[in-house]
Write a protein that holds these residues in place. Structure first.
Motif, PDB file in Angstrom:
ATOM      1  N   LYS A   1      14.370   2.893  -2.051  1.00 42.19           N
ATOM      2  CA  LYS A   1      14.581   4.181  -2.721  1.00 42.19           C
ATOM      3  C   LYS A   1      15.253   5.187  -1.792  1.00 42.19           C
ATOM      4  N   GLU A   2      14.837   5.237  -0.538  1.00 41.33           N
ATOM      5  CA  GLU A   2      15.389   6.205   0.426  1.00 41.33           C
ATOM      6  C   GLU A   2      16.618   5.658   1.151  1.00 41.33           C
TER       7      GLU A   2
ATOM      8  N   ARG B   1       3.509   5.062  -0.446  1.00 39.65           N
ATOM      9  CA  ARG B   1       4.005   6.268  -1.114  1.00 39.65           C
ATOM     10  C   ARG B   1       2.819   7.098  -1.598  1.00 39.65           C
ATOM     11  N   CYS B   2       2.845   8.396  -1.296  1.00 41.15           N
ATOM     12  CA  CYS B   2       1.824   9.342  -1.755  1.00 41.15           C
ATOM     13  C   CYS B   2       2.549  10.436  -2.536  1.00 41.15           C
ATOM     14  N   GLY B   3       2.677  10.241  -3.831  1.00 46.49           N
ATOM     15  CA  GLY B   3       3.454  11.197  -4.622  1.00 46.49           C
ATOM     16  C   GLY B   3       4.919  11.117  -4.206  1.00 46.49           C
ATOM     17  N   GLN B   4       5.456  12.233  -3.751  1.00 49.48           N
ATOM     18  CA  GLN B   4       6.843  12.276  -3.292  1.00 49.48           C
ATOM     19  C   GLN B   4       6.976  11.932  -1.811  1.00 49.48           C
ATOM     20  N   GLU B   5       5.855  11.817  -1.129  1.00 50.23           N
ATOM     21  CA  GLU B   5       5.882  11.558   0.305  1.00 50.23           C
ATOM     22  C   GLU B   5       5.875  10.058   0.591  1.00 50.23           C
TER      23      GLU B   5
ATOM     24  N   ARG C   1       8.723  12.618   6.057  1.00 49.85           N
ATOM     25  CA  ARG C   1       9.436  13.883   5.865  1.00 49.85           C
ATOM     26  C   ARG C   1       9.173  14.856   7.004  1.00 49.85           C
TER      27      ARG C   1
END
Length: 873
Positions: A679-680, A725-729, A747
């Motif tokens: 994804k990133e 993955r923790c939500g958006q993090e 991040r």
């Protein structure tokens, strides 16, 4: 043969039954006059109990403390008839008239009883009775000491009878004095252990069998128990169909208990079912084990047993609504606040208790009564076990107005009364017994309340149509989403870190110091009066469970189970594993392999990258990327593979066109592991220089070094990588050679947590459902950590070091071992489901291809294997 009406529950708690004599009891000196009744006279430490053969007559209890005189009647008084004892009483009690269970009838009158013995010598019986009568005049401690001396003397004369054994030629490995424990009763006897069987031979003939036999091959669970604050108990569970499925024993000292435990544990005939606390915790957290079963398990681990009313299993009040017509389990107001003890639910009452607490001298306590004690347990269960209450309260029931008459009234009292903080017992949630403890099944006359109503069945809340419906709905509440999300808070109070110490003070959870394990060492209290006083206090006040957890308990995250599982998960997820191809292309150990569509890509210590076509079953690409070993590989595009090397470089290779795209110096030492975040579009690398780096622009020619997005430094070599993955993090997880696991937030580029659960190099890690992290080390230890509280929920020692692992994202994990075994785990049920001898040397890589449901394994034995997964129905 008629069943005897006499039981040890007709005696006072702790009273000892010695033996019985065939005789006739009469209230007249002449045998054929008065009311002669033939039966048995029970000689006990505090009383004589006569049991008539005719069940229409009551049993007669003659307390030694109420005895005016005991004497032998001389023959010349009664026409030559001998062998008679006359007992003159100030008062006596009658029990079980017409075999009806009811409060004892106390006769407050002087009366003479004549006992005509059939066989025993009146002179010898008189000697024993007079000795016990003298003991009855002493204070309780001295009385207990004198009875113990008498008992010990009898014990020394008793020898275990080998005729009772299945094979009298069996070798007796151990013979000890022990007591068989049941509620309010301690039955003395001899314990003998042979290589095949445990034998318990009671001193007296109350048991239905002259010897109890428990086959060692049937023994399944064994627990050390604390009994009256002493480590002398041992509880044994065998198969349900065995003649003795369960027995609770206590010994004279801890050494005797440990000797017995050691013999049983080391016996080749014993096959114990071992269930570790961490394993059960994880099964409960995953939703494989119900809340009910988990609480029963915790109670068992904390020395709570249904055989011991001073340590009966304790369950929480979970429903707070006993007035509504319907029970709305979707409404949070329906539930009690599980983060607080019962005494802290009412703030006004709590403030008053705290005022008293602050005025006390040390040791202080907030609550002057306990949440579980024998009297409180029987308060709930008096209708089911009325004989226990009569035993505990010397032949009487509670005043009708103080009995368990209404669920609503009891709950309200627990909220408001300054001395009532009791929790519940398992029967409130046990749907198998259908709420039978709420029904006056024996039709006992418990008396009338102040308003003239008779005490009968318990009044249920409006939302319950019957006792069965009541416990069914309470069980649904116990297994509800709300309770599942908050039950860990109550566990912290009762079994966990808020049970004692400073955390208990903060949580308003402080009880009298005597009820805590370790607070009092009875063995060191030499004064008989002080010791007796403490034992009485323990019996009456209750005991705090053994502390099981010293850190916050993990929260439940799995689905809800609504029925009893008896500690056994009903569904185990697993796959059938079949090897469908063996690939031998490398000249040295294969270090990493993966599947991309119909191709297997592998790298090895020979510096070569190989591409194998599964359909054609042949090698289609081969390249020597460098002169040093290659450590790892990941696909960053449909055709581009990134390869880590010991020469500090990362190589990019185009599988489709068979050419090296580029390479760049990624670390100051060997590249040990790689990770791709699709994804990133980030390539994560770990190196022997102790650094983890995140690379963007990978695949853009000459742009990789400019795409360095983050650097995470460690003290030792980075050995393995994972992410979550923790939500958006996104968090990057790195294991190192010093046994640490670091969690970095990508991040913010900050280290969130350092887990120090291993002492050797971390060689495998995988993220499990619900924020759990599986890690394994070269020391063969295997941990699961709940990342929400950074707390280990499961750990075990593997037979070989786990060198690598892969997870399907739903709880199935495949572990590759140092000796070449491939082990499949169901981490929801916490069970090994498959163990295969996959390779002849260390498995270096396990790769799951979800699209084709295949596993790829690589090994130091120079082979790569392809495994097909299929549902194991």
């Amino acid at each position: 043969m008629e069943k005897s009406r006499f039981s040890l529950l007709l005696l006072e708690p702790g009273e000892v039954y010695f033996e019985d004599f065939s005789c006739t009891l009469n209230d007249h000196i002449k045998f054929n006059e008065g009311s002669p009744r033939h039966g048995c006279l029970k000689l006990c430490s505090k009383s004589l109990v006569f049991e008539p053969r005719d069940w229409t007559w009551p049993l007669v209890k003659l307390y030694f403390r109420d005895c005016i005189s005991i004497s032998v009647v001389r023959p010349h008084f009664i026409d030559g008839v001998s062998n008679i004892i006359m007992i003159k009483m100030k008062q006596y009690a009658e029990m079980l008239k017409e075999n009806i269970l009811a409060p004892y009838k106390f006769m407050y009158e002087e009366k003479e009883f004549f006992i005509f013995f059939d066989f025993a010598s009146a002179e010898e019986c008189l000697s024993q009775m007079e000795q016990l009568q003298r003991a009855s005049t002493l204070h309780a401690p001295e009385h207990n000491s004198m009875v113990a001396t008498i008992l010990h003397s009898r014990y020394m004369r008793m020898v275990f009878d080998p005729v009772m054994m299945d094979d009298f030629t069996e070798q007796i490995l151990c013979e000890l004095q022990a007591e068989k424990i049941s509620p309010l009763v301690r039955h003395q006897g001899k314990l003998a252990i042979t290589p095949t069987t445990i034998y318990f031979q009671p001193f007296s003939n109350v048991e239905s069998s002259p010897v109890l036999k428990l086959k060692l091959c049937d023994l399944r669970r064994m627990y050390r128990r604390r009994f009256l604050l002493r480590q002398v108990g041992l509880e044994l569970y065998s198969q349900e169909q065995s003649t003795v499925p369960h027995i609770y024993l206590t010994f004279q000292c801890e050494d005797d208990r440990e000797k017995t435990y050691g013999i049983l544990e080391e016996s080749s005939n014993v096959n114990l079912v071992k269930k570790h606390a961490e394993e059960m915790t994880m099964q409960w957290q995953n939703g494989v084990v119900s809340n009910y079963d988990y609480l029963m398990y915790l109670n068992c681990q904390a020395d709570r047993s249904e055989k011991d009313l001073t340590q009966y299993p304790v369950f929480p009040w979970v429903v707070a609504d006993y007035t509504s017509e319907t029970l709305d389990l979707s409404n949070t107001d329906t539930y009690r606040d599980l983060s607080k003890p019962m005494g802290a639910l009412n703030q006004d009452r709590l403030e008053k208790l705290k005022e008293r607490y602050h005025e006390m001298n040390e040791p202080k306590f907030l609550y002057g009564s306990h949440y579980s004690a024998p009297g409180l347990v029987l308060f709930y269960l008096v209708r089911k076990y009325p004989q226990y209450m009569l035993c505990l309260q010397n032949g009487r029931f509670d005043h009708p107005d103080r009995m368990f008459n209404s669920v609503k009234d009891v709950y309200n009292n627990c909220l408001r009364n300054m001395s009532d903080f009791k929790e519940l017992v398992p029967e409130f949630y046990n749907t198998d017994t259908k709420g039978d403890f709420l029904v006056n099944m024996y039709e006992i006359d418990f008396g009338e309340r102040h308003d003239g109503t008779k005490v009968n069945d318990v009044a249920l809340p409006p939302w319950a149509t019957s006792p069965k419906d009541f416990v069914t709905k309470l069980r649904q509440a116990l297994e509800s989403d709300y309770v599942s999300r908050h039950l860990h808070l109550w566990i912290d109070l009762i079994f966990g870190y808020k049970q004692r110490g400073e955390e208990a003070v903060k949580a308003d959870n402080v009880f009298h110091h005597v009820c805590y394990e370790g607070a009092v060492d009875l063995e060191r209290i030499l004064d008989m009066n002080d010791r007796h006083a403490l034992e009485v206090q323990i019996m009456e006040f209750g005991q705090v469970p053994k502390q099981l957890f010293t850190k916050p308990h993990v929260r439940k995250v799995g689905h809800v189970i609504e029925r009893v599982l008896s500690y056994q998960p009903t569904h185990v997820t697993s796959y059938k594993i079949e090897c469908i191809d063996v690939i031998t292309l490398h000249k040295e150990a294969v270090t990493c392999a993966l599947r991309q569509s119909s191709r297997i890509i592998s790298v090895g210590r020979d510096g070569a990258l190989k591409v194998y076509d599964i359909e054609q079953k042949k090698q289609i690409r081969s390249i020597n990327l460098c002169h040093t070993p290659l450590s790892s590989c990941v696909m960053i595009d449909e055709n581009i593979v990134a390869v880590g090397s010991w020469d500090n470089e990362i190589y990019l290779y185009d599988v489709e066109y068979g050419r090296k795209v580029e390479s760049f110096r990624a670390h100051d030492d060997s590249v040990t592991c790689l990770l791709w975040l699709e994804k990133e579009r980030l390539l994560i690398s770990g190196g022997s220089d102790g650094v983890v780096r995140a690379w963007a622009n990978v695949g853009r020619l000459g742009q990789a070094l400019r795409g360095l997005r983050a650097e995470f430094d460690h003290d030792e070599n980075v050995t393995t990588l994972a992410y979550r993955r923790c939500g958006q993090e996104v968090d990057i997880i790195a294991g190192t050679s010093d046994g640490e696991v670091s969690i970095w937030q990508l991040r913010s580029k900050s280290r969130q947590t350092v887990l120090r659960v291993h002492t050797a190099a971390v060689c495998a890690c995988a993220v499990l459902p619900a924020a759990r992290l599986l890690t394994a080390s070269q020391a063969a230890d295997f941990h699961v950590t709940d990342l929400s509280v950074a707390h280990t929920v499961y750990e075990t020692q593997l037979p070989e070091a786990a060198n690598t692992c892969a997870c399907d994202g739903r709880g199935v994990v495949w572990v590759g071992g140092a000796r070449g075994e491939l082990v499949q785990w169901d981490m929801l049920a916490v069970q090994q489901t498959t163990r295969l001898p996959a390779h002849q040397d260390t498995i270096t890589c396990v790769y799951l291809d979800e699209a084709t449901k295949t596993l790829v394994t690589a090994s130091k034995d120079k082979t790569v294997k392809l495994w097909q997964l299929s549902s194991d129905s």
